[in-house]
Motif scaffolding. Structure first.
Motif, PDB file in Angstrom:
ATOM      1  N   ALA A 119      10.480   4.475  -4.756  1.00 23.29           N
ATOM      2  CA  ALA A 119      10.941   3.515  -3.746  1.00 23.29           C
ATOM      3  C   ALA A 119       9.808   3.075  -2.832  1.00 23.29           C
ATOM      4  O   ALA A 119       8.909   3.861  -2.502  1.00 23.29           O
ATOM      5  CB  ALA A 119      12.062   4.131  -2.917  1.00 23.29           C
ATOM      6  N   HIS A 120       9.878   1.811  -2.413  1.00 29.00           N
ATOM      7  CA  HIS A 120       8.919   1.244  -1.457  1.00 29.00           C
ATOM      8  C   HIS A 120       9.551   1.320  -0.060  1.00 29.00           C
ATOM      9  O   HIS A 120      10.184   0.376   0.394  1.00 29.00           O
ATOM     10  CB  HIS A 120       8.588  -0.197  -1.838  1.00 29.00           C
ATOM     11  N   ASP A 121       9.360   2.457   0.600  1.00 26.32           N
ATOM     12  CA  ASP A 121      10.058   2.718   1.855  1.00 26.32           C
ATOM     13  C   ASP A 121       9.129   2.747   3.061  1.00 26.32           C
ATOM     14  O   ASP A 121       9.473   3.338   4.085  1.00 26.32           O
ATOM     15  CB  ASP A 121      10.803   4.055   1.773  1.00 26.32           C
ATOM     16  N   LEU A 153      25.117   2.696  -7.156  1.00 27.75           N
ATOM     17  CA  LEU A 153      25.625   3.440  -6.008  1.00 27.75           C
ATOM     18  C   LEU A 153      25.069   4.862  -5.975  1.00 27.75           C
ATOM     19  O   LEU A 153      24.839   5.418  -4.900  1.00 27.75           O
ATOM     20  CB  LEU A 153      27.154   3.461  -6.023  1.00 27.75           C
ATOM     21  N   GLY A 154      24.858   5.435  -7.146  1.00 23.59           N
ATOM     22  CA  GLY A 154      24.235   6.760  -7.181  1.00 23.59           C
ATOM     23  C   GLY A 154      22.835   6.736  -6.606  1.00 23.59           C
ATOM     24  O   GLY A 154      22.429   7.646  -5.866  1.00 23.59           O
ATOM     25  N   LEU A 155      22.073   5.698  -6.939  1.00 22.45           N
ATOM     26  CA  LEU A 155      20.730   5.571  -6.366  1.00 22.45           C
ATOM     27  C   LEU A 155      20.813   5.408  -4.851  1.00 22.45           C
ATOM     28  O   LEU A 155      20.022   6.017  -4.113  1.00 22.45           O
ATOM     29  CB  LEU A 155      20.018   4.365  -6.976  1.00 22.45           C
ATOM     30  N   LEU A 156      21.752   4.598  -4.378  1.00 29.18           N
ATOM     31  CA  LEU A 156      21.906   4.392  -2.943  1.00 29.18           C
ATOM     32  C   LEU A 156      22.168   5.715  -2.239  1.00 29.18           C
ATOM     33  O   LEU A 156      21.549   6.028  -1.212  1.00 29.18           O
ATOM     34  CB  LEU A 156      23.051   3.403  -2.702  1.00 29.18           C
ATOM     35  N   ARG A 210      20.189   0.900 -15.846  1.00 34.22           N
ATOM     36  CA  ARG A 210      19.996  -0.526 -15.578  1.00 34.22           C
ATOM     37  C   ARG A 210      20.446  -0.868 -14.154  1.00 34.22           C
ATOM     38  O   ARG A 210      19.731  -1.533 -13.397  1.00 34.22           O
ATOM     39  CB  ARG A 210      20.799  -1.330 -16.590  1.00 34.22           C
ATOM     40  N   GLY A 211      21.633  -0.402 -13.761  1.00 34.93           N
ATOM     41  CA  GLY A 211      22.127  -0.671 -12.419  1.00 34.93           C
ATOM     42  C   GLY A 211      21.253  -0.065 -11.339  1.00 34.93           C
ATOM     43  O   GLY A 211      21.019  -0.686 -10.288  1.00 34.93           O
ATOM     44  N   ALA A 212      20.770   1.152 -11.575  1.00 34.52           N
ATOM     45  CA  ALA A 212      19.872   1.787 -10.604  1.00 34.52           C
ATOM     46  C   ALA A 212      18.575   0.997 -10.468  1.00 34.52           C
ATOM     47  O   ALA A 212      18.048   0.821  -9.355  1.00 34.52           O
ATOM     48  CB  ALA A 212      19.579   3.224 -11.022  1.00 34.52           C
ATOM     49  N   ARG A 213      18.071   0.485 -11.570  1.00 32.47           N
ATOM     50  CA  ARG A 213      16.837  -0.311 -11.510  1.00 32.47           C
ATOM     51  C   ARG A 213      17.082  -1.641 -10.800  1.00 32.47           C
ATOM     52  O   ARG A 213      16.227  -2.112 -10.041  1.00 32.47           O
ATOM     53  CB  ARG A 213      16.301  -0.535 -12.929  1.00 32.47           C
ATOM     54  N   TRP A 214      18.220  -2.249 -11.060  1.00 30.35           N
ATOM     55  CA  TRP A 214      18.554  -3.475 -10.331  1.00 30.35           C
ATOM     56  C   TRP A 214      18.546  -3.219  -8.830  1.00 30.35           C
ATOM     57  O   TRP A 214      17.954  -3.961  -8.062  1.00 30.35           O
ATOM     58  CB  TRP A 214      19.938  -3.972 -10.740  1.00 30.35           C
ATOM     59  N   ALA A 232      17.148  -0.768  -7.134  1.00 26.59           N
ATOM     60  CA  ALA A 232      15.810  -0.431  -6.641  1.00 26.59           C
ATOM     61  C   ALA A 232      14.964  -1.682  -6.462  1.00 26.59           C
ATOM     62  O   ALA A 232      14.215  -1.810  -5.489  1.00 26.59           O
ATOM     63  CB  ALA A 232      15.131   0.541  -7.606  1.00 26.59           C
ATOM     64  N   ASP A 233      15.086  -2.629  -7.377  1.00 28.45           N
ATOM     65  CA  ASP A 233      14.271  -3.836  -7.299  1.00 28.45           C
ATOM     66  C   ASP A 233      14.691  -4.723  -6.133  1.00 28.45           C
ATOM     67  O   ASP A 233      13.836  -5.207  -5.386  1.00 28.45           O
ATOM     68  CB  ASP A 233      14.368  -4.616  -8.610  1.00 28.45           C
ATOM     69  N   VAL A 234      16.006  -4.937  -5.958  1.00 25.98           N
ATOM     70  CA  VAL A 234      16.418  -5.796  -4.840  1.00 25.98           C
ATOM     71  C   VAL A 234      16.107  -5.127  -3.509  1.00 25.98           C
ATOM     72  O   VAL A 234      15.748  -5.802  -2.536  1.00 25.98           O
ATOM     73  CB  VAL A 234      17.908  -6.193  -4.941  1.00 25.98           C
TER      74      VAL A 234
END
Length: 311
Positions: A101-103, A217-220, A283-287, A289-291
């Motif tokens: 992550a870019h945090d 949502l898991g990534l969040l 795929r959803g986690a990557r989406w 992360a990118d946004v």
């Protein structure tokens, strides 16, 4: 208001939808703002959307939604590529995505931002996910067994474990009042913020993207705890009012547990039963992360230079 968005609103107001059939958006912002208006028909409170909710599945709006979402999905995939499941199981893969992550904006918020910059950041950072409880509710439709219980327990935490004063949206309302947060006009948001908001709507209104939603949502959940701790650092450093703290304290405390349970007790069992879902989850986690990365880079610049100001 953008061109296609204007046409959609005029169609809804006048109940005349023929002009929507073959109209294309002028640019990304036009497409995203139009999609966000469509998602309001599906997800906004009824006292907000009113009687227009009956047009949720109106054929011309459905066709427009389909066309815009095909573009959005293709765009998201072009940004992140396809998952490589040879890198490990779904939980390990999403953890790797989280670590990339870019945090840096959270470190800047914690150590350097002044009060106005913090308030500007919080007004945008928390806005699109203010309805996280609804997203969790939608994500568990059709599930069963341990994954259903895990997501149900997560939802119960969102509901304050039965205490109305502890409901997360209530805690957020206290934060809003304490620091004077005002949600920015959606038409004034950077385009990267529109992508993040549209992703939530895309996932919540398309059943075939349920695996992607579970991964996003898991990534969040996995990332939220540390981010909330950095916001708490900023609130303490700047002497925020007492009602500003509970929302972020609750998430800093519970989200690390939520993230672990989501990955290990929900996603892993689901993939054991439905191996074909793993690709969609990653795929959803990557989406997501990118946004997130694009939005946080933009906010770091816009908030630090005060191009964005408190409403």
């Amino acid at each position: 208001m953008t061109a296609l968005q204007f046409r959609l609103r005029a169609a809804l107001d006048n109940e005349a939808f023929d002009n929507l059939q073959y109209v294309d958006p002028q640019n990304d912002r036009d497409a995203l703002l139009t999609l966000l208006d469509i998602y309001e028909l599906w997800l906004a409170p009824l006292d907000t959307v009113g009687d227009q909710a009956r047009f949720q599945n109106q054929p011309a709006i459905t066709a427009l939604k389909w066309r815009l979402e095909e573009w959005l999905v293709d765009y998201l995939d072009s940004r992140v590529g396809r998952p490589n499941l040879e890198l490990g199981d779904v939980a390990d893969a999403i953890r790797r995505i989280a670590r990339q992550a870019h945090d840096s904006i959270y470190d800047w918020i914690a150590t350097s931002a002044d009060w106005d910059q913090l308030v500007t950041f919080l007004a945008i950072e928390g806005g699109p996910d203010g309805g996280f409880d609804d997203l969790v509710a939608v994500a568990q439709v059709g599930l069963k067994g341990e994954p259903k219980v895990v997501l149900g327990a997560n939802y119960w935490d969102e509901m304050g474990r039965g205490d109305p004063d502890g409901v997360h949206t209530t805690l957020h309302d206290r934060l809003v009042e304490a620091v004077g947060l005002q949600a920015p006009n959606v038409n004034e948001l950077p385009t990267s913020a529109l992508y993040r908001s549209a992703l939530n709507g895309l996932l919540a209104t398309n059943r075939h993207l349920q695996p992607e939603m579970l991964g996003a949502l898991g990534l969040l959940e996995l990332q939220a705890g540390q981010r909330c701790r950095r916001v708490l650092d900023a609130l303490h450093r700047l002497g925020a009012p007492k009602d500003a703290y509970p929302f972020y304290e609750e998430h800093a405390s519970t989200d690390p547990r939520h993230g672990k349970e989501w990955l290990e007790a929900a996603l892993r069992p689901l993939v054991a039963e439905h191996p074909e879902w793993a690709q969609g989850m990653i795929r959803g986690a990557r989406w997501r992360a990118d946004v997130n990365a694009r939005l946080f880079r933009d906010l770091h610049t816009l908030v630090a230079t005060r191009e964005l100001q408190p409403a």
